[in-house]
Design a protein around this motif. Sequence first.
Motif, PDB file in Angstrom:
ATOM      1  N   THR A  33      80.325 100.672  46.541  1.00 32.02           N
ATOM      2  CA  THR A  33      80.868 100.043  45.206  1.00 32.02           C
ATOM      3  C   THR A  33      82.317 100.414  45.401  1.00 32.02           C
ATOM      4  OG1 THR A  33      80.309 101.847  43.790  1.00 32.02           O
ATOM      5  CG2 THR A  33      78.908 100.156  43.742  1.00 32.02           C
ATOM      6  N   TYR A  34      82.976  99.714  44.844  1.00 29.79           N
ATOM      7  CA  TYR A  34      84.439  99.877  44.523  1.00 29.79           C
ATOM      8  C   TYR A  34      85.058  99.681  43.243  1.00 29.79           C
ATOM      9  CZ  TYR A  34      84.201  99.260  49.740  1.00 29.79           C
ATOM     10  OH  TYR A  34      83.833  99.449  50.993  1.00 29.79           O
ATOM     11  N   THR A  35      86.266 100.103  42.987  1.00 35.22           N
ATOM     12  CA  THR A  35      86.574 100.176  41.737  1.00 35.22           C
ATOM     13  C   THR A  35      87.816  99.302  41.518  1.00 35.22           C
ATOM     14  OG1 THR A  35      86.099 102.426  41.316  1.00 35.22           O
ATOM     15  CG2 THR A  35      87.830 101.455  39.777  1.00 35.22           C
ATOM     16  N   VAL A  36      87.814  98.524  40.615  1.00 36.45           N
ATOM     17  CA  VAL A  36      88.839  97.465  40.372  1.00 36.45           C
ATOM     18  C   VAL A  36      89.574  98.206  39.089  1.00 36.45           C
ATOM     19  CG1 VAL A  36      89.553  95.101  39.672  1.00 36.45           C
ATOM     20  CG2 VAL A  36      87.487  95.786  41.098  1.00 36.45           C
ATOM     21  N   THR A  37      90.745  98.426  39.106  1.00 34.11           N
ATOM     22  CA  THR A  37      91.382  99.051  38.054  1.00 34.11           C
ATOM     23  C   THR A  37      92.769  97.905  37.419  1.00 34.11           C
ATOM     24  OG1 THR A  37      91.326 100.956  39.224  1.00 34.11           O
ATOM     25  CG2 THR A  37      93.106 100.931  37.398  1.00 34.11           C
ATOM     26  N   PHE A  47      91.511  98.852  31.743  1.00 32.89           N
ATOM     27  CA  PHE A  47      90.031  98.639  32.088  1.00 32.89           C
ATOM     28  C   PHE A  47      89.713  98.871  33.333  1.00 32.89           C
ATOM     29  CE2 PHE A  47      86.680  95.558  32.830  1.00 32.89           C
ATOM     30  CZ  PHE A  47      86.007  95.767  31.840  1.00 32.89           C
ATOM     31  N   THR A  48      88.549  99.377  33.813  1.00 31.95           N
ATOM     32  CA  THR A  48      88.183  99.422  35.057  1.00 31.95           C
ATOM     33  C   THR A  48      86.733  98.752  35.224  1.00 31.95           C
ATOM     34  OG1 THR A  48      87.270 101.727  34.713  1.00 31.95           O
ATOM     35  CG2 THR A  48      89.421 101.446  35.485  1.00 31.95           C
ATOM     36  N   GLN A  49      86.381  98.607  36.469  1.00 32.36           N
ATOM     37  CA  GLN A  49      85.214  97.901  36.854  1.00 32.36           C
ATOM     38  C   GLN A  49      84.643  98.232  38.351  1.00 32.36           C
ATOM     39  OE1 GLN A  49      83.824  93.079  37.391  1.00 32.36           O
ATOM     40  NE2 GLN A  49      85.185  93.652  35.495  1.00 32.36           N
ATOM     41  N   SER A  50      83.333  98.581  38.150  1.00 27.17           N
ATOM     42  CA  SER A  50      82.778  98.749  39.558  1.00 27.17           C
ATOM     43  C   SER A  50      82.151  97.693  40.091  1.00 27.17           C
ATOM     44  CB  SER A  50      81.796  99.925  39.237  1.00 27.17           C
ATOM     45  OG  SER A  50      82.395 101.103  38.845  1.00 27.17           O
ATOM     46  N   VAL A  51      82.505  97.200  41.380  1.00 28.30           N
ATOM     47  CA  VAL A  51      81.821  96.081  42.129  1.00 28.30           C
ATOM     48  C   VAL A  51      81.174  96.617  43.245  1.00 28.30           C
ATOM     49  CG1 VAL A  51      82.518  93.663  42.955  1.00 28.30           C
ATOM     50  CG2 VAL A  51      83.681  94.825  40.580  1.00 28.30           C
ATOM     51  N   GLY A  52      80.226  95.845  43.600  1.00 21.62           N
ATOM     52  CA  GLY A  52      79.620  96.093  44.767  1.00 21.62           C
ATOM     53  C   GLY A  52      80.230  95.375  46.004  1.00 21.62           C
ATOM     54  N   ALA A  53      80.170  96.235  47.194  1.00 21.88           N
ATOM     55  CA  ALA A  53      81.042  95.482  48.414  1.00 21.88           C
ATOM     56  C   ALA A  53      80.632  94.142  48.462  1.00 21.88           C
ATOM     57  CB  ALA A  53      80.727  96.218  49.485  1.00 21.88           C
ATOM     58  N   GLY A  54      81.681  93.296  48.868  1.00 21.99           N
ATOM     59  CA  GLY A  54      81.519  91.758  48.959  1.00 21.99           C
ATOM     60  C   GLY A  54      81.118  91.280  47.401  1.00 21.99           C
ATOM     61  N   GLY A  55      81.348  91.964  46.644  1.00 22.45           N
ATOM     62  CA  GLY A  55      80.955  91.041  45.086  1.00 22.45           C
ATOM     63  C   GLY A  55      82.140  90.593  44.472  1.00 22.45           C
ATOM     64  N   THR A  85      94.140  87.564  42.170  1.00 20.91           N
ATOM     65  CA  THR A  85      92.766  87.183  41.781  1.00 20.91           C
ATOM     66  C   THR A  85      92.051  87.190  42.930  1.00 20.91           C
ATOM     67  OG1 THR A  85      93.449  84.906  41.659  1.00 20.91           O
ATOM     68  CG2 THR A  85      93.494  86.151  39.650  1.00 20.91           C
ATOM     69  N   PRO A  86      91.596  88.282  43.585  1.00 20.34           N
ATOM     70  CA  PRO A  86      90.729  88.193  44.890  1.00 20.34           C
ATOM     71  C   PRO A  86      89.516  87.590  44.472  1.00 20.34           C
ATOM     72  CG  PRO A  86      90.878  90.626  44.036  1.00 20.34           C
ATOM     73  CD  PRO A  86      91.953  89.610  43.263  1.00 20.34           C
ATOM     74  N   SER A  87      89.025  87.066  45.710  1.00 21.62           N
ATOM     75  CA  SER A  87      87.634  86.346  45.217  1.00 21.62           C
ATOM     76  C   SER A  87      86.526  87.270  45.611  1.00 21.62           C
ATOM     77  CB  SER A  87      87.456  85.016  46.400  1.00 21.62           C
ATOM     78  OG  SER A  87      87.626  85.578  47.854  1.00 21.62           O
ATOM     79  N   THR A  88      86.762  88.228  46.544  1.00 20.52           N
ATOM     80  CA  THR A  88      85.794  89.311  46.831  1.00 20.52           C
ATOM     81  C   THR A  88      86.141  90.744  46.866  1.00 20.52           C
ATOM     82  OG1 THR A  88      85.827  88.942  49.257  1.00 20.52           O
ATOM     83  CG2 THR A  88      84.404  87.786  48.296  1.00 20.52           C
ATOM     84  N   VAL A  89      85.602  91.550  46.807  1.00 19.56           N
ATOM     85  CA  VAL A  89      86.030  92.953  46.646  1.00 19.56           C
ATOM     86  C   VAL A  89      85.305  93.901  47.747  1.00 19.56           C
ATOM     87  CG1 VAL A  89      86.044  95.164  45.515  1.00 19.56           C
ATOM     88  CG2 VAL A  89      86.221  92.997  44.111  1.00 19.56           C
ATOM     89  N   ASN A  90      86.327  94.550  48.905  1.00 26.25           N
ATOM     90  CA  ASN A  90      85.740  95.090  49.798  1.00 26.25           C
ATOM     91  C   ASN A  90      86.516  96.535  49.942  1.00 26.25           C
ATOM     92  OD1 ASN A  90      83.927  93.433  51.355  1.00 26.25           O
ATOM     93  ND2 ASN A  90      85.362  92.093  51.338  1.00 26.25           N
ATOM     94  N   SER A  91      87.277  96.863  48.962  1.00 32.32           N
ATOM     95  CA  SER A  91      88.197  98.113  48.703  1.00 32.32           C
ATOM     96  C   SER A  91      88.462  98.276  47.327  1.00 32.32           C
ATOM     97  CB  SER A  91      89.319  98.089  49.702  1.00 32.32           C
ATOM     98  OG  SER A  91      90.410  97.080  49.226  1.00 32.32           O
TER      99      SER A  91
END
Length: 278
Positions: A33-37, A47-55, A85-91
Amino acid sequence: MNIKKIIAATLSAALIMCPGTTAPISSTNAETTYTVTFLDFDGKVFFTQSVGAGGNIDYSFIDTSSLHRHVDAYTEQEFCGWSSTPSTVNSNITIQALARTAVISVDGLPTKTRYYTKSGNVATGGLNISITISTQLPEFTVEGEFKTTVTKVNITNTCTIKPSTLAEAFKSSDTAEIKVYPINTSQPICSYTITNYQYLGDVDQNGKTDSVDASAVLTKYAQMAANQDYTLDAEFVRRADVNFDGIVDARDASTILKYYAVVSTNSAATWDNIIDFN
């Protein structure tokens, strides 16, 4: 001040919007999982949000209305988009809120502040009130700052002044404070003072200004010239100093005589036709 209402009353509904405000709201669970700040307008974490890899980031959980604020009485900020506004999260990702800032400003006050009557309305010529709207874009300058678009809208015609009539303004005094209110506001953006000189030139205080007044001023001037200790009372000076230069002399007498000559042939003439024109 409610700038939203002011803008709505003076602009079309289609104000400049920041691009990139839409994003997928679903995310994918994964072992990594990665953190989106998310940062506010000032770059602080809100606000922060945890997102799984590729999510995907779930923007529906973010209360952007909490970013709306009144910086001061005449400056308001609201959310208009994200820096990305990234479509996926990988970091781990940091995203900043972009702001639309609206500022009401006074670019000019009415030029007329002297009045010689208590009839009619307070003149607003020269008044200039505007809203400057600065909208941040998800693009950067070479200095690393967000690019902005700026729109300036004149809202003078939507403003009101109080009091608006000379009778109301001068009902209890020869001076009055005029306040300027942008539309939908109860707090004035500025104020200025106007003065009534209806008594100007009427040194004998009989309700009219004529050659007798001019002669009286000339006489007083001659007496002062002959006797350095001779002084005029304040009320005489207030009425006799028609050119507002701080002294009573032959020029005032001449101006009063000129005024009398003008109003003798044109009853609608006022001191505006003599002093302001000159």
